[in-house]
Design a protein around this motif. Sequence first.
Motif, PDB file in Angstrom:
ATOM      1  N   SER A  54       0.828  -1.210   0.000  1.00 18.40           N
ATOM      2  CA  SER A  54       0.000   0.000   0.000  1.00 18.40           C
ATOM      3  C   SER A  54       0.862   1.259   0.000  1.00 18.40           C
ATOM      4  CB  SER A  54      -0.910   0.019   1.235  1.00 18.40           C
ATOM      5  OG  SER A  54      -1.767  -1.084   1.234  1.00 18.40           O
ATOM      6  N   GLY A  55       1.868   1.282   0.859  1.00 16.46           N
ATOM      7  CA  GLY A  55       2.756   2.442   0.932  1.00 16.46           C
ATOM      8  C   GLY A  55       3.502   2.666  -0.371  1.00 16.46           C
ATOM      9  N   ILE A  56       4.033   1.596  -0.938  1.00 22.47           N
ATOM     10  CA  ILE A  56       4.778   1.713  -2.192  1.00 22.47           C
ATOM     11  C   ILE A  56       3.883   2.246  -3.301  1.00 22.47           C
ATOM     12  CG2 ILE A  56       5.919   0.379  -4.011  1.00 22.47           C
ATOM     13  CD1 ILE A  56       7.087  -1.384  -1.712  1.00 22.47           C
ATOM     14  N   TYR A  59       3.241   6.000  -2.606  1.00 24.47           N
ATOM     15  CA  TYR A  59       4.464   6.780  -2.844  1.00 24.47           C
ATOM     16  C   TYR A  59       4.791   6.850  -4.332  1.00 24.47           C
ATOM     17  CZ  TYR A  59       5.190   6.227   2.203  1.00 24.47           C
ATOM     18  OH  TYR A  59       5.059   6.244   3.574  1.00 24.47           O
ATOM     19  N   LEU A  60       4.626   5.730  -5.042  1.00 26.08           N
ATOM     20  CA  LEU A  60       4.860   5.743  -6.492  1.00 26.08           C
ATOM     21  C   LEU A  60       3.861   6.658  -7.194  1.00 26.08           C
ATOM     22  CD1 LEU A  60       5.736   2.037  -7.376  1.00 26.08           C
ATOM     23  CD2 LEU A  60       7.216   4.032  -7.597  1.00 26.08           C
ATOM     24  N   GLY A  61       2.635   6.693  -6.696  1.00 24.68           N
ATOM     25  CA  GLY A  61       1.637   7.598  -7.257  1.00 24.68           C
ATOM     26  C   GLY A  61       2.077   9.048  -7.150  1.00 24.68           C
ATOM     27  N   VAL A  63       5.226  10.055  -6.893  1.00 26.79           N
ATOM     28  CA  VAL A  63       6.385  10.225  -7.783  1.00 26.79           C
ATOM     29  C   VAL A  63       5.906  10.461  -9.207  1.00 26.79           C
ATOM     30  CG1 VAL A  63       8.386   9.066  -8.804  1.00 26.79           C
ATOM     31  CG2 VAL A  63       8.008   8.933  -6.343  1.00 26.79           C
ATOM     32  N   VAL A  64       4.957   9.670  -9.670  1.00 22.41           N
ATOM     33  CA  VAL A  64       4.420   9.839 -11.021  1.00 22.41           C
ATOM     34  C   VAL A  64       3.777  11.210 -11.156  1.00 22.41           C
ATOM     35  CG1 VAL A  64       2.636   9.020 -12.631  1.00 22.41           C
ATOM     36  CG2 VAL A  64       4.137   7.383 -11.475  1.00 22.41           C
ATOM     37  N   TYR A  65       3.020  11.633 -10.151  1.00 22.04           N
ATOM     38  CA  TYR A  65       2.404  12.953 -10.171  1.00 22.04           C
ATOM     39  C   TYR A  65       3.460  14.044 -10.363  1.00 22.04           C
ATOM     40  CZ  TYR A  65       0.316  17.239  -8.353  1.00 22.04           C
ATOM     41  OH  TYR A  65      -0.087  18.535  -8.194  1.00 22.04           O
ATOM     42  N   TYR A  66       4.540  13.968  -9.580  1.00 24.08           N
ATOM     43  CA  TYR A  66       5.597  14.971  -9.690  1.00 24.08           C
ATOM     44  C   TYR A  66       6.302  14.915 -11.045  1.00 24.08           C
ATOM     45  CZ  TYR A  66       5.351  16.605  -4.897  1.00 24.08           C
ATOM     46  OH  TYR A  66       4.943  17.185  -3.733  1.00 24.08           O
ATOM     47  N   VAL A 102      10.587  14.268  -4.128  1.00 24.50           N
ATOM     48  CA  VAL A 102      10.654  13.010  -4.876  1.00 24.50           C
ATOM     49  C   VAL A 102      11.767  12.122  -4.330  1.00 24.50           C
ATOM     50  CG1 VAL A 102      11.205  11.998  -7.137  1.00 24.50           C
ATOM     51  CG2 VAL A 102       9.552  13.854  -6.970  1.00 24.50           C
ATOM     52  N   LEU A 103      12.899  12.706  -4.000  1.00 27.65           N
ATOM     53  CA  LEU A 103      13.985  11.910  -3.432  1.00 27.65           C
ATOM     54  C   LEU A 103      13.568  11.311  -2.089  1.00 27.65           C
ATOM     55  CD1 LEU A 103      17.045  14.153  -4.364  1.00 27.65           C
ATOM     56  CD2 LEU A 103      16.357  11.989  -5.412  1.00 27.65           C
TER      57      LEU A 103
END
Length: 128
Positions: A54-56, A59-61, A63-66, A102-103
Amino acid sequence: MKVFNIVFCILFVISAALQYNDVDPLLWIVLYGYGAWACLMAARGRYLIWAYVSGIVVYLGFVVYYLVFKHNVLDWALHHEAKDLVKSMKADKPWIEETREVLGLLILITALAVDWFVAVRRKRGINR
């Protein structure tokens, strides 16, 4: 693994605490707090596969947004040097804050991915 998770739990708690003066502090406190909680559970021997996945995904969502919608991270990667990120603590250029965020998300993803990998191996009975 216990030391790994204790270290990351502490780092994520500190990161959450440092968000108090951010533009959107509640969001980042929750994101770092979730990572701290997941690492705390793993340090206690409770590996929660669903929590890591769930967290990954969340968090990936972000990152993709950014990367797709904000474009400042890509702008930094293509046109600016890495030293711009760490030259000072002040984020005086638009790409600095978002790239740092993002980092941070990538660090969270890495910690949860390591715990996910260990949890899956333990569930399968592989304890190397």
